[in-house]
Design a protein around this motif. Structure first.
Motif, PDB file in Angstrom:
ATOM      1  N   CYS A   1      34.758  21.695  30.995  1.00  0.00           N
ATOM      2  CA  CYS A   1      33.453  21.123  31.338  1.00  0.00           C
ATOM      3  C   CYS A   1      32.421  21.443  30.259  1.00  0.00           C
ATOM      4  CB  CYS A   1      32.985  21.633  32.692  1.00  0.00           C
ATOM      5  SG  CYS A   1      31.407  20.916  33.171  1.00  0.00           S
TER       6      CYS A   1
ATOM      7  N   LEU B   1      28.954  19.030  37.957  1.00  0.00           N
ATOM      8  CA  LEU B   1      29.658  17.966  37.225  1.00  0.00           C
ATOM      9  C   LEU B   1      31.183  18.117  37.342  1.00  0.00           C
ATOM     10  CD1 LEU B   1      29.319  15.486  35.313  1.00  0.00           C
ATOM     11  CD2 LEU B   1      29.561  17.076  33.413  1.00  0.00           C
ATOM     12  N   CYS B   2      31.675  19.358  37.202  1.00  0.00           N
ATOM     13  CA  CYS B   2      33.125  19.566  37.248  1.00  0.00           C
ATOM     14  C   CYS B   2      33.572  19.987  38.648  1.00  0.00           C
ATOM     15  CB  CYS B   2      33.545  20.592  36.194  1.00  0.00           C
ATOM     16  SG  CYS B   2      32.741  22.201  36.387  1.00  0.00           S
TER      17      CYS B   2
ATOM     18  N   ILE C   1      37.288  18.561  33.677  1.00  0.00           N
ATOM     19  CA  ILE C   1      36.972  17.175  34.021  1.00  0.00           C
ATOM     20  C   ILE C   1      38.102  16.268  33.530  1.00  0.00           C
ATOM     21  CG2 ILE C   1      35.344  15.265  33.628  1.00  0.00           C
ATOM     22  CD1 ILE C   1      33.223  17.421  33.040  1.00  0.00           C
TER      23      ILE C   1
ATOM     24  N   LEU D   1      30.126  10.402  31.797  1.00  0.00           N
ATOM     25  CA  LEU D   1      30.173  11.838  31.520  1.00  0.00           C
ATOM     26  C   LEU D   1      29.268  12.187  30.353  1.00  0.00           C
ATOM     27  CD1 LEU D   1      34.026  12.447  31.849  1.00  0.00           C
ATOM     28  CD2 LEU D   1      32.243  13.342  33.370  1.00  0.00           C
TER      29      LEU D   1
END
Ligand code: PHE
Length: 339
Positions: A261, A271-272, A278, A316
């Motif tokens: 990440c 986010l992860c 990811i 992303l």
């Protein structure tokens, strides 16, 4: 004498009514031209008794001179007015701000594609673009996915007439390349793909980037090394990759590729989803059945392939939280992205 007086009045009246220099010129011809009224009077002189002619001639000349002056001065006046009107019409206000040309900006998909093309071109990849309308053979069968193969369910397909369909994956291009080119092969294939899928994270049309390398002695280590380079270049120095086992009919073994990440550096964040990793793409060693189907000796040559979703990379990379934003065409959103 009376006629001359009448004529003078007539000219005066006619001139006073005229509003343009063009009409004035026509009027001047009517009175002063070769076949104008004053010339006609001159011609009538021959009907007069000779003793009256000099006197009458003088009078007619006087009226001619008068008329000429009248027309001349009025013409000057009109021309001055007309020139002013012209200036007025063509007037430019140099203090007005100019019209700024609005610069467009690239769509995030295009930015990502351009960046990927740059990264991979630097590693010696060539670009190949296959057709968006494919046939069943290139999209599935030649990729080791015959008609009854369960993996077909992974890609809900838009079928067109007969054997034709909208390609569900840029992998179809791998076959086209391998059929036409002998190894060494090193191609990158960007393009739109279509799947009958539509929800918060899926769109019926999206973009993929495919890569294919076939040569003597290519191993999974080459894939891993290349992916590391790619991850560092696109997401930043220090980003690592990891491979997880997966399945695709046309690669064996198949892997799912994660990057560490780049938001939290692997500690775990939103986010992860707290995992530190990811998922970014699918890849694997080209299945020997696929190589053989394209006439490539699978004992001599091996290869790897990878395929990634451009929208996913764009989301992303730019922190876009809703994929629909990439398809709405909202200029306010799109113009934030600069190449
Ligand atoms: N074509 C696969 C997909 O669309 C991705 C992929 C490409 C996997 C190349 C392996 C090798 O899901």
């Amino acid at each position: 004498m009376q006629d001359l007086d009448e004529l003078r009045k007539k000219i005066d009246k006619a001139v006073a009514e005229i509003k343009s220099s063009k009409n004035l010129h026509e009027m001047r011809m009517k009175f002063l031209g070769k076949s104008g009224e004053i010339s006609a009077l001159m011609k009538q002189m021959k009907d007069l008794p000779p003793e009256e002619r000099p006197k009458t001639g003088k009078l007619i000349n006087a009226i001619r001179e008068w008329a000429e002056k009248r027309f001349d001065s009025y013409e000057k006046e009109l021309k001055a007015i007309e020139l002013n009107q012209k200036y007025e019409q063509e007037k430019i206000d140099v203090t007005l701000p100019g019209i700024r040309n609005k610069k467009g900006s690239y769509h995030p998909d295009t930015l990502v594609i351009n960046e990927l093309v740059n990264i991979f071109a630097g590693m010696g990849f060539e670009i190949f673009e296959g057709p968006e309308i494919e046939n069943d053979y290139y999209n599935f069968t030649a990729l080791n996915t015959p008609k009854d193969h369960p993996a077909r369910d992974m890609q809900d397909t838009f079928y067109l007439s007969g054997d034709l369909l909208l390609r569900t994956q840029t992998s179809a291009g791998q076959i086209r390349v391998m059929e036409n080119k002998k190894p060494p092969i090193k191609i990158l294939s960007p393009g739109k793909v279509y799947r009958s899928d539509d929800d918060a994270t899926h769109s019926p049309m999206f973009s993929q980037m495919e890569g294919l390398v076939v040569d003597k002695g290519i191993t999974l280590c080459d894939l891993k090394g290349m992916l590391d380079e790619f991850a560092r270049k696109i997401f930043g120095e220090g980003v690592k990759t990891r491979l997880r086992p997966s399945y695709f009919p046309f690669t064996e073994p198949s892997v799912e590729v994660d990057v560490s990440c780049f938001e939290c550096g692997g500690k775990g964040c939103r986010l992860c989803k707290g995992t530190g990793w990811i998922e970014v793409l699918g890849a694997g060693m080209v299945n020997r059945r696929v190589l053989e189907g394209c006439g490539i000796d699978a004992d001599e040559y091996t290869g790897f392939a990878f395929g990634m979703g451009i929208e996913r990379i764009a989301m992303l990379k730019y922190g876009i939280n809703n994929m629909k934003l990439l398809f709405d065409g909202d200029v306010k959103f799109l113009k934030q992205f600069k190449g």
